[in-house]
Design a protein around this motif. Structure first.
Motif, PDB file in Angstrom:
ATOM      1  N   MET A   1       4.590 -20.457 -23.561  1.00  0.00           N
ATOM      2  CA  MET A   1       5.554 -19.952 -24.510  1.00  0.00           C
ATOM      3  C   MET A   1       5.145 -18.561 -24.954  1.00  0.00           C
ATOM      4  O   MET A   1       3.990 -18.292 -25.212  1.00  0.00           O
ATOM      5  CB  MET A   1       5.618 -20.886 -25.720  1.00  0.00           C
ATOM      6  N   ILE A   2       6.115 -17.699 -25.059  1.00  0.00           N
ATOM      7  CA  ILE A   2       5.902 -16.353 -25.551  1.00  0.00           C
ATOM      8  C   ILE A   2       5.678 -16.418 -27.052  1.00  0.00           C
ATOM      9  O   ILE A   2       6.328 -17.168 -27.765  1.00  0.00           O
ATOM     10  CB  ILE A   2       7.149 -15.481 -25.252  1.00  0.00           C
ATOM     11  N   ARG A   3       4.746 -15.640 -27.533  1.00  0.00           N
ATOM     12  CA  ARG A   3       4.497 -15.582 -28.979  1.00  0.00           C
ATOM     13  C   ARG A   3       5.135 -14.325 -29.529  1.00  0.00           C
ATOM     14  O   ARG A   3       5.025 -13.263 -28.945  1.00  0.00           O
ATOM     15  CB  ARG A   3       3.007 -15.557 -29.258  1.00  0.00           C
ATOM     16  N   SER A   4       5.782 -14.459 -30.660  1.00  0.00           N
ATOM     17  CA  SER A   4       6.452 -13.333 -31.286  1.00  0.00           C
ATOM     18  C   SER A   4       5.745 -13.000 -32.592  1.00  0.00           C
ATOM     19  O   SER A   4       5.891 -13.711 -33.580  1.00  0.00           O
ATOM     20  CB  SER A   4       7.917 -13.691 -31.547  1.00  0.00           C
ATOM     21  N   VAL A   5       4.958 -11.922 -32.596  1.00  0.00           N
ATOM     22  CA  VAL A   5       4.241 -11.532 -33.807  1.00  0.00           C
ATOM     23  C   VAL A   5       5.228 -11.097 -34.884  1.00  0.00           C
ATOM     24  O   VAL A   5       5.056 -11.407 -36.056  1.00  0.00           O
ATOM     25  CB  VAL A   5       3.230 -10.400 -33.500  1.00  0.00           C
ATOM     26  N   ILE A   6       6.261 -10.390 -34.491  1.00  0.00           N
ATOM     27  CA  ILE A   6       7.262  -9.959 -35.464  1.00  0.00           C
ATOM     28  C   ILE A   6       7.937 -11.180 -36.072  1.00  0.00           C
ATOM     29  O   ILE A   6       8.172 -11.238 -37.270  1.00  0.00           O
ATOM     30  CB  ILE A   6       8.302  -9.037 -34.801  1.00  0.00           C
ATOM     31  N   ALA A  31      13.066 -14.541 -25.760  1.00  0.00           N
ATOM     32  CA  ALA A  31      12.012 -13.901 -24.963  1.00  0.00           C
ATOM     33  C   ALA A  31      11.747 -14.692 -23.681  1.00  0.00           C
ATOM     34  O   ALA A  31      11.568 -14.110 -22.611  1.00  0.00           O
ATOM     35  CB  ALA A  31      10.736 -13.783 -25.792  1.00  0.00           C
ATOM     36  N   ASN A  32      11.732 -16.014 -23.792  1.00  0.00           N
ATOM     37  CA  ASN A  32      11.503 -16.852 -22.615  1.00  0.00           C
ATOM     38  C   ASN A  32      12.657 -16.741 -21.624  1.00  0.00           C
ATOM     39  O   ASN A  32      12.440 -16.774 -20.416  1.00  0.00           O
ATOM     40  CB  ASN A  32      11.286 -18.306 -23.027  1.00  0.00           C
ATOM     41  N   GLN A  33      13.879 -16.622 -22.112  1.00  0.00           N
ATOM     42  CA  GLN A  33      15.035 -16.506 -21.226  1.00  0.00           C
ATOM     43  C   GLN A  33      14.977 -15.217 -20.423  1.00  0.00           C
ATOM     44  O   GLN A  33      15.436 -15.178 -19.284  1.00  0.00           O
ATOM     45  CB  GLN A  33      16.339 -16.593 -22.016  1.00  0.00           C
ATOM     46  N   GLU A  34      14.403 -14.159 -21.002  1.00  0.00           N
ATOM     47  CA  GLU A  34      14.255 -12.908 -20.252  1.00  0.00           C
ATOM     48  C   GLU A  34      13.343 -13.123 -19.044  1.00  0.00           C
ATOM     49  O   GLU A  34      13.609 -12.611 -17.960  1.00  0.00           O
ATOM     50  CB  GLU A  34      13.684 -11.812 -21.153  1.00  0.00           C
ATOM     51  N   ILE A  38      14.172 -13.092 -14.816  1.00  0.00           N
ATOM     52  CA  ILE A  38      13.399 -12.393 -13.779  1.00  0.00           C
ATOM     53  C   ILE A  38      13.000 -13.365 -12.664  1.00  0.00           C
ATOM     54  O   ILE A  38      13.111 -13.047 -11.480  1.00  0.00           O
ATOM     55  CB  ILE A  38      12.155 -11.720 -14.393  1.00  0.00           C
ATOM     56  N   LEU A  39      12.534 -14.561 -13.061  1.00  0.00           N
ATOM     57  CA  LEU A  39      12.112 -15.550 -12.064  1.00  0.00           C
ATOM     58  C   LEU A  39      13.266 -16.018 -11.179  1.00  0.00           C
ATOM     59  O   LEU A  39      13.061 -16.375 -10.028  1.00  0.00           O
ATOM     60  CB  LEU A  39      11.485 -16.763 -12.753  1.00  0.00           C
ATOM     61  N   SER A  40      14.463 -16.032 -11.733  1.00  0.00           N
ATOM     62  CA  SER A  40      15.597 -16.572 -10.993  1.00  0.00           C
ATOM     63  C   SER A  40      16.332 -15.532 -10.154  1.00  0.00           C
ATOM     64  O   SER A  40      17.249 -15.888  -9.403  1.00  0.00           O
ATOM     65  CB  SER A  40      16.569 -17.248 -11.963  1.00  0.00           C
ATOM     66  N   LYS A  41      15.950 -14.257 -10.267  1.00  0.00           N
ATOM     67  CA  LYS A  41      16.594 -13.227  -9.441  1.00  0.00           C
ATOM     68  C   LYS A  41      16.298 -13.498  -7.975  1.00  0.00           C
ATOM     69  O   LYS A  41      15.245 -13.989  -7.616  1.00  0.00           O
ATOM     70  CB  LYS A  41      16.068 -11.840  -9.819  1.00  0.00           C
ATOM     71  N   LYS A  42      17.244 -13.142  -7.148  1.00  0.00           N
ATOM     72  CA  LYS A  42      17.072 -13.338  -5.704  1.00  0.00           C
ATOM     73  C   LYS A  42      16.241 -12.207  -5.133  1.00  0.00           C
ATOM     74  O   LYS A  42      16.508 -11.064  -5.455  1.00  0.00           O
ATOM     75  CB  LYS A  42      18.433 -13.417  -5.013  1.00  0.00           C
ATOM     76  N   CYS A  58      12.550 -25.378 -21.707  1.00  0.00           N
ATOM     77  CA  CYS A  58      13.787 -26.168 -21.775  1.00  0.00           C
ATOM     78  C   CYS A  58      13.718 -27.135 -22.956  1.00  0.00           C
ATOM     79  O   CYS A  58      14.702 -27.310 -23.689  1.00  0.00           O
ATOM     80  CB  CYS A  58      14.016 -26.917 -20.472  1.00  0.00           C
ATOM     81  N   GLN A  59      12.569 -27.747 -23.143  1.00  0.00           N
ATOM     82  CA  GLN A  59      12.376 -28.646 -24.275  1.00  0.00           C
ATOM     83  C   GLN A  59      12.463 -27.872 -25.590  1.00  0.00           C
ATOM     84  O   GLN A  59      13.080 -28.340 -26.552  1.00  0.00           O
ATOM     85  CB  GLN A  59      11.040 -29.362 -24.162  1.00  0.00           C
ATOM     86  N   ASP A  60      11.875 -26.682 -25.633  1.00  0.00           N
ATOM     87  CA  ASP A  60      11.921 -25.855 -26.842  1.00  0.00           C
ATOM     88  C   ASP A  60      13.358 -25.480 -27.189  1.00  0.00           C
ATOM     89  O   ASP A  60      13.749 -25.476 -28.361  1.00  0.00           O
ATOM     90  CB  ASP A  60      11.096 -24.579 -26.663  1.00  0.00           C
ATOM     91  N   LYS A  61      14.136 -25.166 -26.180  1.00  0.00           N
ATOM     92  CA  LYS A  61      15.544 -24.804 -26.408  1.00  0.00           C
ATOM     93  C   LYS A  61      16.324 -25.999 -26.961  1.00  0.00           C
ATOM     94  O   LYS A  61      17.147 -25.854 -27.871  1.00  0.00           O
ATOM     95  CB  LYS A  61      16.159 -24.304 -25.107  1.00  0.00           C
ATOM     96  N   LEU A  62      16.047 -27.184 -26.453  1.00  0.00           N
ATOM     97  CA  LEU A  62      16.694 -28.396 -26.943  1.00  0.00           C
ATOM     98  C   LEU A  62      16.313 -28.657 -28.406  1.00  0.00           C
ATOM     99  O   LEU A  62      17.170 -29.015 -29.219  1.00  0.00           O
ATOM    100  CB  LEU A  62      16.316 -29.592 -26.073  1.00  0.00           C
TER     101      LEU A  62
END
Length: 116
Positions: A1-6, A31-34, A38-42, A58-62
């Motif tokens: 998981m990405i950490r957001s200091v802000i 941040a994770n969706q970004e 990238i991972l899903s680009k062809k 996915c669990q975090d989003k749920l």
């Protein structure tokens, strides 16, 4: 998981609400969706949807969606949320360590403890 200091600065108070937790989780989800984009680009990273990191986000989003809709969490989701918020609490304490202001992380601690 990405950490957001802000994002953790939202927890620098004596009382934390569900709405503030949802706002923090949404910054992490964005941040994770970004990274997923990238991972899903062809050509995509092979089998990225099987990675433990991907399953966790996915669990975090749920969890974010359930909190937003004021639905109850199952035990596994509560544990995941506690884990995420404990990381945020550590970040808040780290930030406060360097500031000379009043230590106001008790709100987040109370919020985490309500899941026990």
């Amino acid at each position: 998981m990405i950490r957001s200091v802000i994002g953790v600065n939202i927890f620098n108070k004596k009382s934390v609400s569900d709405a503030e937790v949802v706002e923090y989780l949404e910054t992490l989800d964005a941040a994770n969706q970004e990274i997923v984009a990238i991972l899903s680009k062809k050509p995509s990273y092979p089998d990225y949807k099987k990675l433990p990191w991907y399953l966790s986000i996915c669990q975090d989003k749920l969890i974010t969606e359930k909190l937003k809709d004021k639905r109850s969490l199952v035990e596994q989701e509560k544990e995941r949320l506690k884990e995420t918020l404990k990381v945020a609490l550590a970040e808040v304490k780290k930030i406060q360590k360097w500031s000379r202001g009043v230590q106001k992380h008790s709100g987040l601690e109370k919020y985490i403890n309500k899941f026990d």
